[in-house]
Structure formats: structure tokens, C-alpha cells
Design a protein around this motif. Structure first.
Motif, PDB file in Angstrom:
ATOM      1  N   GLY A 351      -2.198  14.917  13.909  1.00 41.95           N
ATOM      2  CA  GLY A 351      -2.760  14.809  12.425  1.00 41.95           C
ATOM      3  C   GLY A 351      -1.956  13.934  11.867  1.00 41.95           C
ATOM      4  O   GLY A 351      -0.671  14.447  11.829  1.00 41.95           O
ATOM      5  N   LEU A 352      -2.348  13.075  10.820  1.00 45.18           N
ATOM      6  CA  LEU A 352      -1.460  12.354   9.884  1.00 45.18           C
ATOM      7  C   LEU A 352      -1.874  12.060   8.703  1.00 45.18           C
ATOM      8  O   LEU A 352      -2.895  11.510   8.373  1.00 45.18           O
ATOM      9  CB  LEU A 352      -0.790  11.106  10.690  1.00 45.18           C
ATOM     10  CG  LEU A 352       0.268  10.161   9.738  1.00 45.18           C
ATOM     11  CD1 LEU A 352       1.652  11.041   9.658  1.00 45.18           C
ATOM     12  CD2 LEU A 352       0.339   8.922  10.439  1.00 45.18           C
ATOM     13  N   LEU A 353      -1.236  12.441   7.563  1.00 44.49           N
ATOM     14  CA  LEU A 353      -1.422  11.986   6.181  1.00 44.49           C
ATOM     15  C   LEU A 353      -0.311  11.478   5.535  1.00 44.49           C
ATOM     16  O   LEU A 353       0.896  11.669   5.497  1.00 44.49           O
ATOM     17  CB  LEU A 353      -1.555  13.484   5.161  1.00 44.49           C
ATOM     18  CG  LEU A 353      -1.757  13.222   3.907  1.00 44.49           C
ATOM     19  CD1 LEU A 353      -3.340  12.540   3.763  1.00 44.49           C
ATOM     20  CD2 LEU A 353      -1.855  14.657   3.009  1.00 44.49           C
ATOM     21  N   GLN A 354      -0.662  10.154   5.095  1.00 44.87           N
ATOM     22  CA  GLN A 354       0.470   9.150   4.611  1.00 44.87           C
ATOM     23  C   GLN A 354      -0.283   8.386   3.458  1.00 44.87           C
ATOM     24  O   GLN A 354      -1.185   7.976   3.258  1.00 44.87           O
ATOM     25  CB  GLN A 354       0.577   8.093   5.892  1.00 44.87           C
ATOM     26  CG  GLN A 354       1.521   7.276   5.846  1.00 44.87           C
ATOM     27  CD  GLN A 354       1.790   6.473   7.031  1.00 44.87           C
ATOM     28  OE1 GLN A 354       0.837   6.101   7.840  1.00 44.87           O
ATOM     29  NE2 GLN A 354       3.159   6.211   7.359  1.00 44.87           N
ATOM     30  N   ASN A 355       0.855   7.744   2.669  1.00 50.68           N
ATOM     31  CA  ASN A 355       0.704   7.306   1.484  1.00 50.68           C
ATOM     32  C   ASN A 355       1.806   5.913   1.566  1.00 50.68           C
ATOM     33  O   ASN A 355       3.047   6.341   1.668  1.00 50.68           O
ATOM     34  CB  ASN A 355       0.971   8.034   0.210  1.00 50.68           C
ATOM     35  CG  ASN A 355       0.859   7.102  -1.033  1.00 50.68           C
ATOM     36  OD1 ASN A 355       1.729   6.527  -1.451  1.00 50.68           O
ATOM     37  ND2 ASN A 355      -0.288   6.590  -1.405  1.00 50.68           N
ATOM     38  N   GLN A 356       1.485   4.610   1.773  1.00 45.30           N
ATOM     39  CA  GLN A 356       2.109   3.619   1.821  1.00 45.30           C
ATOM     40  C   GLN A 356       1.858   2.420   1.144  1.00 45.30           C
ATOM     41  O   GLN A 356       0.643   2.365   0.656  1.00 45.30           O
ATOM     42  CB  GLN A 356       2.405   3.368   3.238  1.00 45.30           C
ATOM     43  CG  GLN A 356       1.234   3.088   3.911  1.00 45.30           C
ATOM     44  CD  GLN A 356       1.277   2.792   5.525  1.00 45.30           C
ATOM     45  OE1 GLN A 356       2.317   2.283   5.998  1.00 45.30           O
ATOM     46  NE2 GLN A 356       0.148   3.413   6.163  1.00 45.30           N
ATOM     47  N   LEU A 357       2.595   1.577   1.097  1.00 44.83           N
ATOM     48  CA  LEU A 357       2.262   0.310   0.141  1.00 44.83           C
ATOM     49  C   LEU A 357       2.105  -0.906   1.422  1.00 44.83           C
ATOM     50  O   LEU A 357       3.130  -1.337   2.213  1.00 44.83           O
ATOM     51  CB  LEU A 357       3.627  -0.102  -0.646  1.00 44.83           C
ATOM     52  CG  LEU A 357       3.222  -1.390  -1.740  1.00 44.83           C
ATOM     53  CD1 LEU A 357       2.301  -1.336  -2.612  1.00 44.83           C
ATOM     54  CD2 LEU A 357       4.495  -1.824  -2.113  1.00 44.83           C
ATOM     55  N   LEU A 358       1.111  -1.269   1.372  1.00 43.99           N
ATOM     56  CA  LEU A 358       0.603  -2.327   2.439  1.00 43.99           C
ATOM     57  C   LEU A 358       0.143  -3.427   1.800  1.00 43.99           C
ATOM     58  O   LEU A 358      -0.714  -3.636   1.246  1.00 43.99           O
ATOM     59  CB  LEU A 358      -0.713  -1.918   3.505  1.00 43.99           C
ATOM     60  CG  LEU A 358      -0.253  -0.527   4.240  1.00 43.99           C
ATOM     61  CD1 LEU A 358      -1.601  -0.202   5.125  1.00 43.99           C
ATOM     62  CD2 LEU A 358       0.791  -0.844   5.113  1.00 43.99           C
ATOM     63  N   GLY A 359       1.124  -4.444   1.830  1.00 44.34           N
ATOM     64  CA  GLY A 359       0.945  -5.683   0.963  1.00 44.34           C
ATOM     65  C   GLY A 359       1.146  -5.267  -0.523  1.00 44.34           C
ATOM     66  O   GLY A 359       2.285  -4.899  -0.628  1.00 44.34           O
ATOM     67  N   THR A 360       0.223  -5.646  -1.321  1.00 41.66           N
ATOM     68  CA  THR A 360       0.489  -5.091  -2.625  1.00 41.66           C
ATOM     69  C   THR A 360      -0.657  -4.135  -3.010  1.00 41.66           C
ATOM     70  O   THR A 360      -0.862  -3.754  -3.967  1.00 41.66           O
ATOM     71  CB  THR A 360       0.085  -6.374  -3.427  1.00 41.66           C
ATOM     72  OG1 THR A 360      -1.083  -6.748  -3.154  1.00 41.66           O
ATOM     73  CG2 THR A 360       0.962  -7.205  -3.470  1.00 41.66           C
ATOM     74  N   ARG A 361      -1.136  -3.168  -1.828  1.00 42.03           N
ATOM     75  CA  ARG A 361      -2.099  -2.225  -2.295  1.00 42.03           C
ATOM     76  C   ARG A 361      -1.423  -1.052  -1.695  1.00 42.03           C
ATOM     77  O   ARG A 361      -0.865  -0.813  -0.822  1.00 42.03           O
ATOM     78  CB  ARG A 361      -3.338  -2.372  -1.559  1.00 42.03           C
ATOM     79  CG  ARG A 361      -4.123  -3.796  -1.730  1.00 42.03           C
ATOM     80  CD  ARG A 361      -5.375  -3.851  -1.276  1.00 42.03           C
ATOM     81  NE  ARG A 361      -6.310  -4.884  -1.683  1.00 42.03           N
ATOM     82  CZ  ARG A 361      -7.609  -4.832  -1.491  1.00 42.03           C
ATOM     83  NH1 ARG A 361      -8.156  -3.993  -0.448  1.00 42.03           N
ATOM     84  NH2 ARG A 361      -8.245  -6.185  -2.046  1.00 42.03           N
ATOM     85  N   ASP A 362      -1.887   0.030  -2.792  1.00 38.61           N
ATOM     86  CA  ASP A 362      -1.384   1.306  -2.540  1.00 38.61           C
ATOM     87  C   ASP A 362      -2.489   2.072  -1.593  1.00 38.61           C
ATOM     88  O   ASP A 362      -3.408   2.212  -1.962  1.00 38.61           O
ATOM     89  CB  ASP A 362      -1.007   2.093  -3.787  1.00 38.61           C
ATOM     90  CG  ASP A 362      -0.768   3.530  -3.455  1.00 38.61           C
ATOM     91  OD1 ASP A 362       0.503   3.805  -3.184  1.00 38.61           O
ATOM     92  OD2 ASP A 362      -1.449   4.468  -3.550  1.00 38.61           O
TER      93      ASP A 362
END
Length: 606
Positions: A351-362
Motif C-alpha cells: 500500500g502506498l499513500l503519496q503526495n507529489q507534484l506532477l507537471g503543475t498539478r498537486d
């Protein structure tokens, strides 16, 4: 445009200059404490040999030597020189030694040694004989033929002592690494005829008995059972002895993570028909906590905490949990992995919980995965079901876009490199194939494809080893989402490009689909490629641990294949073979953004 042309010229020129072999410095050593100086006039190989090993060299700084003692030492040096030169295959050299006393022009006595080596001794005949089980065993015929075919000192070759020793050791290794671990050289003779300048070589290999592997005898277990060791080692009783099989079993045990050390040997004192395989182990700690601090040009400062429990109570599976904090990426996840079965397949749930910036989207995402995986030396395989949920928010809006999917996937990676982690030739290829459906009020089916390739092609091998020759490093990747237009997929299932291991000259995930408002999002199609010229750097004629590079990268992301427009990066860089793996340092120019960008990366993975 003129500025870009000037920059490109500099980028292409600098590595050529840095890779140029540096001229060795002129020697300026003094002889203030020397009793005499030795001057050797001989072919280069003989001169180097005498300079390093001639016994007379030891007495140069004995300042109380008399002339009579020096003359006596010169007579001994003549015999010493003949023995040394004989190891190079010259058994009738003409050697003259002259003593030049000190005078006004030469403040120290000089011993002049002139060597005319004469004709080199050539090998006339080679006789390889076998005794023991290998001589009569029909199953060993191929091994006998290989030993004879791979004999390195053939008729017509120049005889040297080093070559003779190396040929014998190679033959012995080929004998003892397969079926005959107690083999030995029972007799060897190099019969030199100085008059005809010919050498007759004879060697007798005594194989001893043929050995078969018996049961494993395991020592050092406390928490784990013998069955786990047997599944990891994968050595079948009754099979012929093979040193390569034992080394591979030892490597699998060491790489499993269950053991800090592993030694696998054959008990040759036992019955050859079923010789026990001795496995000495030291178990790793049951739990391990690793703290990591680092930084990269792609993601900035990095802090990680990883906890491993090798045997979770109740189920006996391994649990690996990790917390990662980076500038544009924060993640927490855990994976449970079962012990391997007899074919090295393992069950895995993560299981993985992630917050990242992909391009210009959060993007805040959750991922659940369950399936089976297999890891071997050359190929890895993975079969799994995966649930993805992603909540994307533009930087200038507050309304999130939520997408979910469920997919079945198969992935593999094949590696055929010569030496890791510093490959100079070989290739690797990986692919992922998945199919599934979006979740929600209007589910839609999709297929996801991704493939990647990497290869190393050696150049100008004339007189160079693969490690010392320049090479081309190439890589490519392509991905596609096959689905109806307008499908809403989690951003983590789509594609972006840019960064240290993608298209240099651009930031991590900076290459995507540019919308009308200027925001960058992940796309349905991906294509990237890179060509890099790597050249080892020499210092004072010696090969160093550094290499120079010139590279061109290109990549594109779009929602339609016809809209793929590559963005190019060019640059120069350096590679260092550090103790912990290859360090990559690159200065790249992003042609589309017209900016320079520094890229640094440590390690090799595929």
C-alpha cells in the motif's frame, strides 16, 4: 540563435579536451645518495623487467661499495638478468655490462647494461594428458575438449613464463569448476631447446573422482528453517558438482536479506557420489531501521526512514515500511512479502499513500497492489492486481479532480550487462502490460503499455579492453494508454518526462501535455530517447575512475500520437566510479526552455 550555436560548440568540445590523455611529467629525480647509476639499453619489455626485478638495483644506495665489490655484483647481475630475460622467452641473449667510473660529466659511477635478446623461443608442441575419472568418463568428453580448445599457449606462440603459468592455471580452473573439485596438475614440463629456439610443453591433469552434490548441511540458523535455505539455494541433490551453481546459490542467500553472510562449499572429504553441500550462515537482525539523508537536482533535499521486519509474527512474511520526504514528493508505504517458493516466486501485498507534484498539478494518490513476483540474476517478473486513486488539484484552482482505476498487470525486466554496477557493454529491456477499468458512475476500459530499453556499445576496441575503450550509452522508452477519448484516469497511470534519467535539461516531470492555461498535466502517450558518448579519462597514461560524456536527449508526451513533439536537451558531463556506485554529473541545456540545468545522480538501476 548565435548564443545557442556557441553553447553547443562548447558542449561538444569540452569533453574531448577533458578526455585527452595528459602528458606524463618529465622526471627530475636526483641521485644525491646513489653509489652508482644503472643504465639499461634493451627493448621496452626487457628494460621494464630488469628495472623492476634485477637484483643489482638493491645495491645502488650502498655508498661504501668498493670497485671490486661492484665488479662482483655485475657478474652476479649477468646471471640474474639471463634468468629474468628467459621468462620472456629469450634463452640466448647477448648481454654486455660495462662499468663507467665517475668523472666531471658524470658524478656517479654508471653501470651500462646492453641486451640483445636474439630470437624468441617459440612453442613447437603442446601435449595435454588426462588421468583420473575424466580420462575415461564419456560424459566428460566435452569438458576435455573445452580444456584443450581453450589452452592459451598454442604452437607457434612465443614462450613466456607468465604465459606458461597462466595457461596451466586456466586449465586447472576449467577442470576443478565442473564435476572434479579435487583435480590437480600432477606433472608439467616446459622443455626448452636453446639451439632450435623451440619449446615442447607437457601437462598432465589428474581429475580425481567425479563429484555429485548431496544434501545441504546448514549451520547458523536460529529463526529460520532449513526449508527456506533450500528454496533460496535451489541446489538439487544428485546433480553434478558445479562451482558456478554454488556461487549463484551463495549470492541468492546473501541477496535475500535474511542473512548478513553466506558461504557455500562442497565437502570433498565425503563420498563423491553424494558429497554434502556445507552452508554456513549468519542471520541478519530480525528488525532493521535505516535513516537516510540526501539530495538530488531533481527533487531537492531528501529524508527517508525505512523499517524492515524479516519475520512478522503470525504470518512469517517480511514487512518493509518507508517514509519519504522530498521537496515535491511525500510518501508513506508498506509492503508485505512472503518467503520464496521452490521456483523463487513470492506473494506480495503493498500500500502506498503519496503526495507529489506532477507537471503543475498537486496530486494526492493512494495505491493498493497484490500479486506475485520473481527476481533472478537476469530477469525479474511481476504479476499483480492494482487499485489506483488520484486526487489532482491545479495550482490556481481549489476544485479537485478525482479518478480511480482497477487493473491487472504483468511486468518484466531482462538484464544482460557485462559488469554491474559499471557496465561497459550489454543491454537491458523491460516492459509493462496492463488492462483494466476506471471506477465510478461510468466505468471505461483501458490498456496501458510501457517499454524501456538500455544498451551499451563499445567503440574503438583496437588494442583496448572494453573498460578502457569509449562507448555509446543509449536508452529509449515508449508508453501508451489505449482507451476512448475523454477517459478519466488517475494521473499516476499516465506519463510525464524530464529529469536526471529521462530528458536532461528539464526538471523532473516538466515535460507533459501543456493545456491552454499553461498548466502541465500527464499524458496518454510517451516517447523518450538518449544517445551518450562516454570516454574514459587517463591521467599520466593510466586509466582513471573518471569518464567524460557528451549527450543528446529527447522526449515528448501527448494525448495523441500525432501530437508528440520532442523536446531536446544537449550537454556534457562526467562519470565517477565511486565506492558506492556510478556518480553522474551532467550540465545540460534545454533547447525548448533555453536554460542550463545541472543534473546529479548516484547508482545504476534497470
Amino acid at each position: 540563435m548565435k548564443l545557442f550555436s556557441l553553447v553547443l560548440v562548447l558542449l561538444l568540445a569540452l569533453p574531448w579536451a577533458s578526455a585527452t590523455e595528459l602528458a606524463p611529467p618529465v622526471a627530475t629525480t636526483t641521485q644525491a645518495n646513489a653509489a652508482f647509476v644503472i643504465n639499461i639499453l634493451a627493448p621496452d619489455d626487457i628494460k621494464e623487467l630488469l628495472t623492476r626485478h634485477l637484483e643489482l638495483q638493491r645495491y645502488r644506495e650502498l655508498t661504501d661499495l668498493s670497485d671490486d665489490e661492484l665488479v662482483r655484483l655485475m657478474r652476479q647481475a649477468d646471471q640474474d638478468a639471463r634468468k629474468l630475460i628467459g621468462t620472456l622467452g629469450y634463452f640466448s641473449p647477448i648481454i654486455t655490462m660495462a662499468h663507467q667510473p665517475a668523472d666531471a660529466s658524470t658524478p656517479w659511477p654508471v653501470v651500462n647494461i646492453t641486451v640483445t635478446p636474439g630470437e624468441a623461443t617459440r612453442i613447437k608442441q603442446v601435449s595435454i594428458q588426462f588421468t583420473g575419472a575424466i580420462a575415461t568418463d564419456a560424459a566428460a568428453a566435452n569438458q576435455r575438449e573445452q580444456i584443450q580448445a581453450n589452452w592459451s599457449l598454442r604452437a607457434g606462440n612465443r614462450f613466456t613464463q607468465n604465459g606458461w603459468d597462466a595457461a596451466k592455471q586456466q586449465a586447472l580452473r576449467q577442470l576443478t569448476t565442473q564435476r572434479f573439485p579435487t583435480g590437480r596438475i600432477s606433472a608439467s614440463l616446459a622443455d626448452i631447446d636453446p639451439e632450435t629456439m623451440q619449446a615442447h610443453l607437457q601437462i598432465t591433469l589428474d581429475s580425481g573422482a567425479a563429484y555429485r552434490m548431496g544434501a545441504l548441511v546448514v549451520d547458523g540458523l536460529q529463526r529460520y528453517d532449513t526449508a527456506l535455505v533450500q528454496r533460496l539455494a535451489r541446489l538439487s541433490p544428485g546433480t553434478d558438482y558445479s562451482q558456478a551453481d554454488l556461487v549463484a546459490a551463495q549470492q541468492r542467500l546473501s541477496d535475500s536479506g535474511y542473512f548478513d553472510s553466506a558461504f557455500v562449499t562442497l565437502d570433498t572429504s565425503a563420498t563423491p557420489e553424494a558429497a554434502p553441500v556445507l552452508v554456513n550462515l549468519r542471520e541478519a537482525r530480525l528488525q532493521k531501521l535505516v535513516l537516510g539523508v540526501g539530495a538530488s537536482t531533481d527533487s531537492g533535499p531528501r529524508l527517508s526512514v525505512e523499517h524492515t521486519h524479516h519475520k512478522v509474527p503470525g504470518i512469517g512474511w517480511r514487512a518493509v515500511s518507508k517514509l519519504l520526504l522530498q521537496r515535491d514528493n511525500r510518501a508513506i508505504g508498506s509492503e508485505l512479502t512472503s518467503p520464496p517458493d521452490s521456483d523463487n516466486w513470492r506473494w506480495a501485498v503493498s500500500g502506498l499513500l503519496q503526495n507529489q507534484l506532477l507537471g503543475t498539478r498537486d496530486v494526492t494518490s493512494q495505491q493498493l497492489r497484490g500479486g506475485r513476483k520473481q527476481s533472478n540474476q537476469r530477469i525479474d517478473r511481476n504479476l499483480y492486481l492494482q487499485y489506483d486513486r488520484a486526487e489532482s488539484v491545479d495550482t490556481d484552482t481549489t476544485q479537485p479532480v478525482i479518478a480511480q482505476s482497477l487493473s491487472a498487470n504483468y511486468a518484466f525486466a531482462v538484464r544482460y550487462y557485462d559488469t554491474l554496477p559499471f557496465p561497459s557493454s550489454g543491454w537491458g529491456w523491460g516492459a509493462e502490460v496492463g488492462g483494466g477499468t476506471t471506477l465510478g458512475s461510468a466505468p471505461q476500459a483501458f490498456t496501458r503499455l510501457l517499454t524501456r530499453w538500455q544498451g551499451f556499445l563499445g567503440l574503438d576496441h583496437g588494442g583496448s579492453t572494453q573498460a578502457s575503450a569509449s562507448r555509446l550509452a543509449m536508452r529509449a522508452s515508449a508508453g501508451a494508454i489505449i482507451a476512448k477519448d475523454g477517459i478519466s484516469l488517475p494521473s499516476t497511470q499516465l506519463f510525464l518526462a524530464g529529469g536526471d534519467n529521462s530528458v536532461r535539461g528539464y526538471g523532473l516531470n516538466d515535460i507533459g501535455v501543456t493545456l491552454s492555461d499553461g498548466t502541465i498535466t500527464a499524458g496518454r502517450y510517451l516517447a523518450t530517447g538518449s544517445v551518450e558518448w562516454q570516454r574514459p579519462i587517463r591521467f599520466n597514461g593510466n586509466l582513471s575512475d573518471w569518464e567524460s560524456t557528451v549527450f543528446v536527449d529527447a522526449g515528448a508526451v501527448a494525448n495523441k500520437p500525432s501530437e508528440l513533439k520532442p523536446k531536446v536537451g544537449v550537454g556534457i558531463g562526467a562519470r565517477w566510479k565511486s565506492p558506492v556506485g556510478p556518480l553522474q554529473i551532467d550540465l545540460a541545456y534545454g533547447v525548448d526552455v533555453q536554460r542550463f540545468r545541472l543534473h546529479m545522480n548516484l547508482g545504476f538501476t534497470f
